[in-house]
Every structure is written in structure tokens, then in C-alpha cells.
Design a protein around this motif. Sequence first.
Motif, PDB file in Angstrom:
ATOM      1  N   GLY A 252       0.795  -1.226   0.000  1.00  9.04           N
ATOM      2  CA  GLY A 252       0.000   0.000   0.000  1.00  9.04           C
ATOM      3  C   GLY A 252       0.825   1.272   0.000  1.00  9.04           C
ATOM      4  O   GLY A 252       0.470   2.257  -0.653  1.00  9.04           O
ATOM      5  N   ASN A 253       1.930   1.277   0.727  1.00  9.97           N
ATOM      6  CA  ASN A 253       2.753   2.481   0.828  1.00  9.97           C
ATOM      7  C   ASN A 253       3.328   2.889  -0.536  1.00  9.97           C
ATOM      8  O   ASN A 253       3.151   4.026  -0.964  1.00  9.97           O
ATOM      9  CB  ASN A 253       3.853   2.251   1.869  1.00  9.97           C
ATOM     10  CG  ASN A 253       4.408   3.523   2.423  1.00  9.97           C
ATOM     11  OD1 ASN A 253       3.673   4.401   2.849  1.00  9.97           O
ATOM     12  ND2 ASN A 253       5.718   3.623   2.435  1.00  9.97           N
ATOM     13  N   PRO A 254       4.000   1.989  -1.270  1.00  7.43           N
ATOM     14  CA  PRO A 254       4.500   2.375  -2.602  1.00  7.43           C
ATOM     15  C   PRO A 254       3.365   2.677  -3.592  1.00  7.43           C
ATOM     16  O   PRO A 254       3.522   3.520  -4.469  1.00  7.43           O
ATOM     17  CB  PRO A 254       5.306   1.160  -3.058  1.00  7.43           C
ATOM     18  CG  PRO A 254       5.632   0.405  -1.820  1.00  7.43           C
ATOM     19  CD  PRO A 254       4.498   0.676  -0.872  1.00  7.43           C
ATOM     20  N   ALA A 255       2.239   2.007  -3.437  1.00  7.44           N
ATOM     21  CA  ALA A 255       1.111   2.295  -4.326  1.00  7.44           C
ATOM     22  C   ALA A 255       0.639   3.734  -4.118  1.00  7.44           C
ATOM     23  O   ALA A 255       0.242   4.404  -5.074  1.00  7.44           O
ATOM     24  CB  ALA A 255      -0.038   1.319  -4.071  1.00  7.44           C
ATOM     25  N   TYR A 256       0.680   4.203  -2.892  1.00  6.54           N
ATOM     26  CA  TYR A 256       0.252   5.573  -2.596  1.00  6.54           C
ATOM     27  C   TYR A 256       1.302   6.592  -3.018  1.00  6.54           C
ATOM     28  O   TYR A 256       0.984   7.597  -3.655  1.00  6.54           O
ATOM     29  CB  TYR A 256      -0.050   5.718  -1.099  1.00  6.54           C
ATOM     30  CG  TYR A 256      -0.497   7.107  -0.705  1.00  6.54           C
ATOM     31  CD1 TYR A 256      -1.781   7.550  -1.015  1.00  6.54           C
ATOM     32  CD2 TYR A 256       0.365   7.977  -0.056  1.00  6.54           C
ATOM     33  CE1 TYR A 256      -2.201   8.818  -0.663  1.00  6.54           C
ATOM     34  CE2 TYR A 256      -0.051   9.256   0.304  1.00  6.54           C
ATOM     35  CZ  TYR A 256      -1.335   9.667  -0.010  1.00  6.54           C
ATOM     36  OH  TYR A 256      -1.745  10.941   0.339  1.00  6.54           O
ATOM     37  N   PHE A 257       2.558   6.360  -2.688  1.00  3.05           N
ATOM     38  CA  PHE A 257       3.601   7.360  -2.921  1.00  3.05           C
ATOM     39  C   PHE A 257       4.295   7.249  -4.277  1.00  3.05           C
ATOM     40  O   PHE A 257       5.000   8.174  -4.678  1.00  3.05           O
ATOM     41  CB  PHE A 257       4.666   7.285  -1.822  1.00  3.05           C
ATOM     42  CG  PHE A 257       4.239   7.906  -0.533  1.00  3.05           C
ATOM     43  CD1 PHE A 257       4.115   9.280  -0.415  1.00  3.05           C
ATOM     44  CD2 PHE A 257       3.955   7.123   0.568  1.00  3.05           C
ATOM     45  CE1 PHE A 257       3.721   9.868   0.771  1.00  3.05           C
ATOM     46  CE2 PHE A 257       3.563   7.687   1.772  1.00  3.05           C
ATOM     47  CZ  PHE A 257       3.446   9.062   1.868  1.00  3.05           C
ATOM     48  N   GLY A 258       4.144   6.149  -4.988  1.00  9.78           N
ATOM     49  CA  GLY A 258       4.870   5.995  -6.240  1.00  9.78           C
ATOM     50  C   GLY A 258       6.370   5.977  -5.978  1.00  9.78           C
ATOM     51  O   GLY A 258       6.840   5.269  -5.088  1.00  9.78           O
ATOM     52  N   ASP A 259       7.120   6.797  -6.730  1.00  9.74           N
ATOM     53  CA  ASP A 259       8.570   6.836  -6.577  1.00  9.74           C
ATOM     54  C   ASP A 259       9.037   7.695  -5.406  1.00  9.74           C
ATOM     55  O   ASP A 259      10.217   7.688  -5.070  1.00  9.74           O
ATOM     56  CB  ASP A 259       9.231   7.353  -7.864  1.00  9.74           C
ATOM     57  CG  ASP A 259       9.081   6.365  -9.003  1.00  9.74           C
ATOM     58  OD1 ASP A 259       8.987   5.149  -8.730  1.00  9.74           O
ATOM     59  OD2 ASP A 259       9.059   6.802 -10.167  1.00  9.74           O
ATOM     60  N   HIS A 260       8.144   8.456  -4.816  1.00  4.52           N
ATOM     61  CA  HIS A 260       8.513   9.318  -3.683  1.00  4.52           C
ATOM     62  C   HIS A 260       8.732   8.466  -2.439  1.00  4.52           C
ATOM     63  O   HIS A 260       7.975   7.529  -2.180  1.00  4.52           O
ATOM     64  CB  HIS A 260       7.411  10.349  -3.443  1.00  4.52           C
ATOM     65  CG  HIS A 260       7.675  11.272  -2.297  1.00  4.52           C
ATOM     66  ND1 HIS A 260       8.776  12.089  -2.252  1.00  4.52           N
ATOM     67  CD2 HIS A 260       6.994  11.489  -1.148  1.00  4.52           C
ATOM     68  CE1 HIS A 260       8.758  12.793  -1.122  1.00  4.52           C
ATOM     69  NE2 HIS A 260       7.681  12.438  -0.430  1.00  4.52           N
ATOM     70  N   ARG A 261       9.760   8.775  -1.679  1.00  2.08           N
ATOM     71  CA  ARG A 261      10.079   7.997  -0.482  1.00  2.08           C
ATOM     72  C   ARG A 261      10.265   8.911   0.726  1.00  2.08           C
ATOM     73  O   ARG A 261      11.368   9.336   1.041  1.00  2.08           O
ATOM     74  CB  ARG A 261      11.365   7.180  -0.695  1.00  2.08           C
ATOM     75  CG  ARG A 261      11.286   6.145  -1.793  1.00  2.08           C
ATOM     76  CD  ARG A 261      10.369   4.990  -1.372  1.00  2.08           C
ATOM     77  NE  ARG A 261      10.301   3.973  -2.397  1.00  2.08           N
ATOM     78  CZ  ARG A 261       9.306   3.844  -3.250  1.00  2.08           C
ATOM     79  NH1 ARG A 261       8.296   4.679  -3.228  1.00  2.08           N
ATOM     80  NH2 ARG A 261       9.309   2.881  -4.123  1.00  2.08           N
ATOM     81  N   PRO A 262       9.192   9.222   1.453  1.00  2.00           N
ATOM     82  CA  PRO A 262       9.345  10.034   2.664  1.00  2.00           C
ATOM     83  C   PRO A 262       9.986   9.212   3.779  1.00  2.00           C
ATOM     84  O   PRO A 262       9.988   7.972   3.734  1.00  2.00           O
ATOM     85  CB  PRO A 262       7.905  10.395   3.029  1.00  2.00           C
ATOM     86  CG  PRO A 262       7.102   9.256   2.496  1.00  2.00           C
ATOM     87  CD  PRO A 262       7.805   8.822   1.225  1.00  2.00           C
ATOM     88  N   ALA A 263      10.509   9.889   4.780  1.00  2.00           N
ATOM     89  CA  ALA A 263      10.942   9.185   5.981  1.00  2.00           C
ATOM     90  C   ALA A 263       9.714   8.506   6.571  1.00  2.00           C
ATOM     91  O   ALA A 263       8.596   9.015   6.459  1.00  2.00           O
ATOM     92  CB  ALA A 263      11.546  10.175   6.971  1.00  2.00           C
ATOM     93  N   SER A 264       9.916   7.352   7.198  1.00  2.00           N
ATOM     94  CA  SER A 264       8.761   6.605   7.682  1.00  2.00           C
ATOM     95  C   SER A 264       9.111   5.865   8.969  1.00  2.00           C
ATOM     96  O   SER A 264      10.170   5.250   9.064  1.00  2.00           O
ATOM     97  CB  SER A 264       8.308   5.603   6.622  1.00  2.00           C
ATOM     98  OG  SER A 264       7.149   4.920   7.031  1.00  2.00           O
ATOM     99  N   THR A 265       8.206   5.943   9.920  1.00  2.00           N
ATOM    100  CA  THR A 265       8.322   5.192  11.162  1.00  2.00           C
ATOM    101  C   THR A 265       7.028   4.414  11.346  1.00  2.00           C
ATOM    102  O   THR A 265       5.944   4.966  11.177  1.00  2.00           O
ATOM    103  CB  THR A 265       8.536   6.137  12.364  1.00  2.00           C
ATOM    104  OG1 THR A 265       9.719   6.906  12.141  1.00  2.00           O
ATOM    105  CG2 THR A 265       8.670   5.357  13.653  1.00  2.00           C
ATOM    106  N   VAL A 266       7.169   3.139  11.679  1.00  2.00           N
ATOM    107  CA  VAL A 266       6.002   2.290  11.897  1.00  2.00           C
ATOM    108  C   VAL A 266       6.062   1.753  13.323  1.00  2.00           C
ATOM    109  O   VAL A 266       7.067   1.190  13.734  1.00  2.00           O
ATOM    110  CB  VAL A 266       5.964   1.111  10.899  1.00  2.00           C
ATOM    111  CG1 VAL A 266       4.734   0.241  11.135  1.00  2.00           C
ATOM    112  CG2 VAL A 266       6.005   1.610   9.467  1.00  2.00           C
TER     113      VAL A 266
END
Length: 133
Positions: free
Chosen positions: A94-108
Motif C-alpha cells: 500500500g505504501n509504494p502504491a500511494y507514494f509511487g517513486d517518492h520515499r518520505p521518511a517513515s516510522t512504523v
Amino acid sequence: MATIDVYNHGVPAESAFGYSQAVRSGDLIHVSGQLSLSDSGEFVHADDFAAQLRQTYVNLDKVLDHFGVTRNQVVSQTLYVVDLQRNSEAIMKGNPAYFGDHRPASTVFGVTELTFPGQAVEIAFVVDMKLPA
């Protein structure tokens, strides 16, 4: 002086809990944890992680649209996930589907529970309006 703008979806929880969906201060937008709410503020898709993730991103898009920014201007996201091990594959899709090539910092964070029974995910963003759209 910093520019401040506040956005709300207009759902009952905003006044009941005393918060805003997002606050812009200067060029940064701090987006409160979004979840799987319908336009009327009803929690939807209980116990369906993938559907909750999709609806949560729809709600995040409403916030971004209000401020005239795009997903490419999201600098960080924080995800709160119930049963993280079971739901990690859906996040990886889901994350790459939403952001496409953009890669924000992410904490889960794996959490034991969230606000509503059956709620499995909540996502908060920080957005930088100076970044290219």
C-alpha cells in the motif's frame, strides 16, 4: 510571523476530542493521525486492514488537497499498526502504491489497540510546502 492555517474534515470527533486534522505553521503542515473514516465521520472497514489503509490514504489526500500540496511534499509519515507482523505485507504494497517513486521518511509502530474496535491503522504526516510538487 509564521502563517497558521487549520483544516478539519467537519466530523464530530474533532470537537469531541478537541483537535484539528492538520495545522500549517509557516511552510510545514502537521497532519494528525488519519484513519478509515467516511465523509460523515463513521469508522468504516473494521478488521479489514487493506481497505482501512486505502481509506486512510483517501482522507490524507483530502488534507493535502486543502493545502494545495501533493504526496511528493510529504517529508515523513508515522504509521500506527495493530498486529504489525500480520499487516506488514499490506503496508509494503500500500505504501509504494500511494507514494509511487517518492520515499518520505517513515516510522512504523506496532500498537495493541487504536481508538475504534477493529481499527488497525492510523497515519500521520509532516509536509513541507517548499518542496516541489
